[in-house]
Design a protein around this motif. Sequence first.
Motif, PDB file in Angstrom:
ATOM      1  N   LEU A   1      19.746  63.749  27.056  1.00  0.00           N
ATOM      2  CA  LEU A   1      20.934  64.151  26.292  1.00  0.00           C
ATOM      3  C   LEU A   1      22.116  64.226  27.242  1.00  0.00           C
ATOM      4  O   LEU A   1      22.144  65.073  28.140  1.00  0.00           O
ATOM      5  CB  LEU A   1      20.709  65.504  25.613  1.00  0.00           C
TER       6      LEU A   1
ATOM      7  N   VAL B   1      21.364  59.762  24.699  1.00  0.00           N
ATOM      8  CA  VAL B   1      22.094  60.199  23.497  1.00  0.00           C
ATOM      9  C   VAL B   1      23.386  60.881  23.932  1.00  0.00           C
ATOM     10  O   VAL B   1      23.373  61.702  24.850  1.00  0.00           O
ATOM     11  CB  VAL B   1      21.211  61.201  22.697  1.00  0.00           C
ATOM     12  N   ASP B   2      24.473  60.526  23.292  1.00  0.00           N
ATOM     13  CA  ASP B   2      25.733  61.223  23.607  1.00  0.00           C
ATOM     14  C   ASP B   2      26.586  61.337  22.353  1.00  0.00           C
ATOM     15  O   ASP B   2      26.616  60.420  21.527  1.00  0.00           O
ATOM     16  CB  ASP B   2      26.516  60.479  24.699  1.00  0.00           C
TER      17      ASP B   2
ATOM     18  N   GLN C   1      29.734  61.251  22.324  1.00  0.00           N
ATOM     19  CA  GLN C   1      30.887  60.358  22.496  1.00  0.00           C
ATOM     20  C   GLN C   1      30.470  58.902  22.252  1.00  0.00           C
ATOM     21  O   GLN C   1      29.301  58.559  22.408  1.00  0.00           O
ATOM     22  CB  GLN C   1      31.444  60.494  23.909  1.00  0.00           C
TER      23      GLN C   1
ATOM     24  N   ALA D   1      33.333  65.276  31.442  1.00  0.00           N
ATOM     25  CA  ALA D   1      33.665  65.596  32.849  1.00  0.00           C
ATOM     26  C   ALA D   1      33.593  64.360  33.750  1.00  0.00           C
ATOM     27  O   ALA D   1      34.341  64.244  34.726  1.00  0.00           O
ATOM     28  CB  ALA D   1      32.729  66.680  33.378  1.00  0.00           C
TER      29      ALA D   1
ATOM     30  N   ASN E   1      36.828  61.025  34.901  1.00  0.00           N
ATOM     31  CA  ASN E   1      38.013  60.957  35.768  1.00  0.00           C
ATOM     32  C   ASN E   1      38.176  59.572  36.398  1.00  0.00           C
ATOM     33  O   ASN E   1      37.201  58.851  36.587  1.00  0.00           O
ATOM     34  CB  ASN E   1      37.912  62.004  36.885  1.00  0.00           C
TER      35      ASN E   1
ATOM     36  N   VAL F   1      24.344  67.013  18.620  1.00  0.00           N
ATOM     37  CA  VAL F   1      23.002  66.930  18.026  1.00  0.00           C
ATOM     38  C   VAL F   1      22.352  68.309  17.992  1.00  0.00           C
ATOM     39  O   VAL F   1      22.687  69.196  18.767  1.00  0.00           O
ATOM     40  CB  VAL F   1      22.096  65.952  18.804  1.00  0.00           C
TER      41      VAL F   1
ATOM     42  N   ASN G   1      23.670  67.497  29.630  1.00  0.00           N
ATOM     43  CA  ASN G   1      24.885  67.469  28.813  1.00  0.00           C
ATOM     44  C   ASN G   1      25.959  68.417  29.331  1.00  0.00           C
ATOM     45  O   ASN G   1      26.798  68.880  28.567  1.00  0.00           O
ATOM     46  CB  ASN G   1      24.562  67.715  27.337  1.00  0.00           C
TER      47      ASN G   1
ATOM     48  N   ALA H   1      42.216  69.546  42.200  1.00  0.00           N
ATOM     49  CA  ALA H   1      42.207  69.788  40.761  1.00  0.00           C
ATOM     50  C   ALA H   1      42.223  71.303  40.551  1.00  0.00           C
ATOM     51  O   ALA H   1      41.882  72.056  41.454  1.00  0.00           O
ATOM     52  CB  ALA H   1      40.951  69.175  40.147  1.00  0.00           C
TER      53      ALA H   1
ATOM     54  N   TYR I   1      26.482  70.796  37.745  1.00  0.00           N
ATOM     55  CA  TYR I   1      26.915  69.975  38.885  1.00  0.00           C
ATOM     56  C   TYR I   1      28.291  70.384  39.411  1.00  0.00           C
ATOM     57  O   TYR I   1      28.772  69.808  40.402  1.00  0.00           O
ATOM     58  CB  TYR I   1      26.908  68.487  38.507  1.00  0.00           C
TER      59      TYR I   1
ATOM     60  N   SER J   1      31.585  70.919  40.987  1.00  0.00           N
ATOM     61  CA  SER J   1      32.614  69.998  41.494  1.00  0.00           C
ATOM     62  C   SER J   1      32.042  68.841  42.293  1.00  0.00           C
ATOM     63  O   SER J   1      32.772  68.144  42.977  1.00  0.00           O
ATOM     64  CB  SER J   1      33.574  70.766  42.402  1.00  0.00           C
TER      65      SER J   1
ATOM     66  N   LEU K   1      29.240  63.719  41.525  1.00  0.00           N
ATOM     67  CA  LEU K   1      28.971  62.372  42.046  1.00  0.00           C
ATOM     68  C   LEU K   1      27.786  62.373  43.002  1.00  0.00           C
ATOM     69  O   LEU K   1      26.939  61.490  42.942  1.00  0.00           O
ATOM     70  CB  LEU K   1      30.207  61.832  42.772  1.00  0.00           C
TER      71      LEU K   1
HETATM   72  C1  LIG Z   1      39.277  67.965  37.032  1.00  0.00           C
HETATM   73  C2  LIG Z   1      37.939  67.691  37.639  1.00  0.00           C
HETATM   74  C3  LIG Z   1      37.875  67.114  38.898  1.00  0.00           C
HETATM   75  C4  LIG Z   1      36.625  66.830  39.467  1.00  0.00           C
HETATM   76  N1  LIG Z   1      36.566  66.225  40.693  1.00  0.00           N
HETATM   77  C5  LIG Z   1      35.369  65.872  41.196  1.00  0.00           C
HETATM   78  C6  LIG Z   1      35.262  65.178  42.415  1.00  0.00           C
HETATM   79  O1  LIG Z   1      36.252  64.890  43.075  1.00  0.00           O
HETATM   80  N2  LIG Z   1      34.012  64.828  42.857  1.00  0.00           N
HETATM   81  C7  LIG Z   1      32.890  65.135  42.169  1.00  0.00           C
HETATM   82  O2  LIG Z   1      31.779  64.786  42.602  1.00  0.00           O
HETATM   83  N3  LIG Z   1      32.958  65.827  41.010  1.00  0.00           N
HETATM   84  C8  LIG Z   1      34.159  66.195  40.529  1.00  0.00           C
HETATM   85  N4  LIG Z   1      34.231  66.897  39.358  1.00  0.00           N
HETATM   86  C9  LIG Z   1      32.988  67.335  38.748  1.00  0.00           C
HETATM   87  C10 LIG Z   1      32.303  66.203  38.021  1.00  0.00           C
HETATM   88  O3  LIG Z   1      33.216  65.598  37.169  1.00  0.00           O
HETATM   89  C11 LIG Z   1      31.104  66.784  37.265  1.00  0.00           C
HETATM   90  O4  LIG Z   1      30.265  67.489  38.158  1.00  0.00           O
HETATM   91  C12 LIG Z   1      30.291  65.696  36.600  1.00  0.00           C
HETATM   92  O5  LIG Z   1      31.106  64.812  35.899  1.00  0.00           O
HETATM   93  C13 LIG Z   1      29.273  66.331  35.669  1.00  0.00           C
HETATM   94  O6  LIG Z   1      28.553  65.300  35.072  1.00  0.00           O
HETATM   95  P1  LIG Z   1      27.567  65.626  33.861  1.00  0.00           P
HETATM   96  O7  LIG Z   1      26.915  64.348  33.534  1.00  0.00           O
HETATM   97  O8  LIG Z   1      26.771  66.809  34.210  1.00  0.00           O
HETATM   98  O9  LIG Z   1      28.532  66.120  32.702  1.00  0.00           O
HETATM   99  P2  LIG Z   1      29.452  65.266  31.694  1.00  0.00           P
HETATM  100  O10 LIG Z   1      30.089  64.128  32.385  1.00  0.00           O
HETATM  101  O11 LIG Z   1      30.341  66.226  31.009  1.00  0.00           O
HETATM  102  O12 LIG Z   1      28.415  64.647  30.699  1.00  0.00           O
HETATM  103  C14 LIG Z   1      27.813  65.403  29.666  1.00  0.00           C
HETATM  104  C15 LIG Z   1      27.704  64.501  28.456  1.00  0.00           C
HETATM  105  O13 LIG Z   1      26.955  65.198  27.462  1.00  0.00           O
HETATM  106  C16 LIG Z   1      27.540  64.937  26.209  1.00  0.00           C
HETATM  107  N5  LIG Z   1      27.193  66.071  25.346  1.00  0.00           N
HETATM  108  C17 LIG Z   1      27.376  67.380  25.606  1.00  0.00           C
HETATM  109  N6  LIG Z   1      26.863  68.140  24.638  1.00  0.00           N
HETATM  110  C18 LIG Z   1      26.362  67.290  23.702  1.00  0.00           C
HETATM  111  C19 LIG Z   1      25.708  67.471  22.457  1.00  0.00           C
HETATM  112  N7  LIG Z   1      25.449  68.686  21.974  1.00  0.00           N
HETATM  113  N8  LIG Z   1      25.323  66.375  21.772  1.00  0.00           N
HETATM  114  C20 LIG Z   1      25.558  65.143  22.250  1.00  0.00           C
HETATM  115  N9  LIG Z   1      26.174  64.913  23.453  1.00  0.00           N
HETATM  116  C21 LIG Z   1      26.558  65.974  24.160  1.00  0.00           C
HETATM  117  C22 LIG Z   1      29.017  64.804  26.493  1.00  0.00           C
HETATM  118  O14 LIG Z   1      29.656  64.007  25.528  1.00  0.00           O
HETATM  119  C23 LIG Z   1      29.049  64.180  27.869  1.00  0.00           C
HETATM  120  O15 LIG Z   1      29.203  62.776  27.833  1.00  0.00           O
HETATM  121  C24 LIG Z   1      35.454  67.178  38.770  1.00  0.00           C
HETATM  122  C25 LIG Z   1      35.536  67.768  37.510  1.00  0.00           C
HETATM  123  C26 LIG Z   1      36.758  68.017  36.941  1.00  0.00           C
HETATM  124  C27 LIG Z   1      36.799  68.633  35.571  1.00  0.00           C
END
Ligand SMILES: Cc1cc2nc3c(=O)[nH]c(=O)nc-3n(C[C@H](O)[C@H](O)[C@H](O)COP(=O)(O)OP(=O)(O)OC[C@H]3O[C@@H](n4cnc5c(N)ncnc54)[C@H](O)[C@@H]3O)c2cc1C
Length: 552
Positions: free
Chosen positions: A164, A187-188, A190, A197, A200, A330, A359, A414, A498, A500, A503
């Motif tokens: 998810l 599954v997403d 979006q 997140a 960017n 979901v 997610n 940021a 995850y 900040s 990546l």
């Molecule tokens: C402004 C900013 C600057 C940043 N700069 C950096 C940086 O320089 N370097 C770095 O490494 N990190 C950086 N980060 C952090 C980084 O962006 C995050 O740690 C990372 O993107 C998290 O990834 P993720 O897959 O956990 O979350 P997300 O990318 O948020 O993915 C979660 C996904 O789950 C989906 N989702 C959530 N709930 C549901 C649901 N109930 N049903 C269906 N789908 C769902 C969402 O649509 C989303 O696509 C930054 C963050 C921000 C906000």
Amino acid sequence: MDYRAGWCDRARFTVFDAHYGDGAAIRVLTDVWRTDPHRSPGLHVIARCDHLLPGFHRMPQAEPGLTVDLVNAPLDEALAQLTARIDLFRLHDIEHAGTDFARHVARLAAHDARLLVQGLTQDQVAALEAQGFVFDADGRHARFASRKPRPPQPPVPERRAIVLGAGVAGSAAAERLCARKWQVTIVDRQPAPAMEASGNRAGIFMPLLSKDDNVPTRLTRAAYLYALRHWEHLGGIGRAIEGDTCGVLQLARDADHADVQRAIAADHSLPPDFAQWLERPEAEALLGLPVSDGGWLFRGAGWARPGSVCEAMLAACGGRLERRFGVGDVRIEHDGDQWRLTDAHGDLVARAPTLILANGAGALDVPQAAALPLTALRGQVSHVPADMVPQLPVVLCREAYLTPASGGVCSAGATYDADPNPALSPQSHEENLQKLRGLLSDPHAAAGAPLEGRVGFRCVAPDRLPLVGRLPDFAAAGATERLRDVPRHPGLYGLLGYASRGLIWAGFAAELLAAQIEGEPLPLESSLVDALDPARFVLRARRAPRGPQAEN
Ligand SMILES: Cc1cc2nc3c(=O)[nH]c(=O)nc-3n(C[C@H](O)[C@H](O)[C@H](O)COP(=O)(O)OP(=O)(O)OC[C@H]3O[C@@H](n4cnc5c(N)ncnc54)[C@H](O)[C@@H]3O)c2cc1C
């Protein structure tokens, strides 16, 4: 040695080599395995190598079935921190290692494990015999003949999972599972990957340093180094992945902070291609700008567009991946031995025995994860027209960061706040520009930069470390004192928090989780695996003193 008898009837054959040397012995072993028609589908080699930075290093291999872990740690520590079931130990060049290692060897030995030894002291042989190893007459081979039952290996589940979330966490989970021949449905809510997140334009990747090489430092180092190797394996930054390994210069915050950094540089003698302390004139020469103080140059670090990392990982999944995007939020329920995801109309989106919550901040709304102490932290990054700031050869950072230009835009940021507003805020923009001016020592930099940028929500745990592993069942936890006793939701895993550093966490955490699910040797020291266990918060909640002082 005849390996065939050892590996012909096993799904995976695991070798521990006490001394990597120039790697020749490992190459011979892998060549024998590669050319043997009766080989095991998997060969896992773990070898001690003192040319690398301290810790465990998983080295991605092009060859399916082959896994190589190199470990830079003293023998006792390497074995004590290893989670694996070893079929063959090669023990040589360890005359000075004492005898304590023998009990770790016995703990890790698979049923009927073999030893291939050379140059052991009499005490070392005696210690191994005391642990149940029986030596041949030639003294070079031994067999584990202990009658103590080995703890059973948990069965590998049916290789079908739902992931998810299609940000960096979920895309990496899909890639690492598909590489192990799993069928994955991602599954997403979006319509496309990386729209929250992970959306960017540019994310920075870099390691972390500390005077005492503490747990977050060791974890981020392991994740960062894995990310660099993993991305290379996926096609490389600047090629399959949009970004640049241009280096990151992290300036000291002030004179005291600079002194601490100099002490780290003196104590740890880090290889310059990993981290090099630059005094102020050197930093200024690199940037062509005045700076407030010296800083660390991380030459292999840089920036990448997280969405392109997701695309590269999802592309690597091939036909084993099913994509269900744009399904809205979901609902999750456990039905028999299956997890079921349904959409707002009650229609089935996906069903599988294993569910991985990746997610991000969306996990706060999932009932099975509701007791985890996660928060959503808003962040806004500003997109500054490239002609309003100096052209930088590296990413520059201190409290804030500025990337080199890409597509005519530099990312500066940021902010961190708890505001739930997803819209761009002028105040956050101004905060970014103020920090940027401090960073560039130029009060007029980016004056009049238009309100452009992006807002996202980070998923953050109180200790700022990710959550990697099976999710705890808080309600059933009772008076549990040890991580391994915490009750868990069946087949439910998390890749969350995850913060900040998404990546660098993504690939490494997914590799760790996939290895855990498959019962493979783990790519990380066991104490560090525990530091990422989502169930750590069950124990902490129990141990925390009551009252307001317990709040973080
Ligand atoms: C402004 C900013 C600057 C940043 N700069 C950096 C940086 O320089 N370097 C770095 O490494 N990190 C950086 N980060 C952090 C980084 O962006 C995050 O740690 C990372 O993107 C998290 O990834 P993720 O897959 O956990 O979350 P997300 O990318 O948020 O993915 C979660 C996904 O789950 C989906 N989702 C959530 N709930 C549901 C649901 N109930 N049903 C269906 N789908 C769902 C969402 O649509 C989303 O696509 C930054 C963050 C921000 C906000």
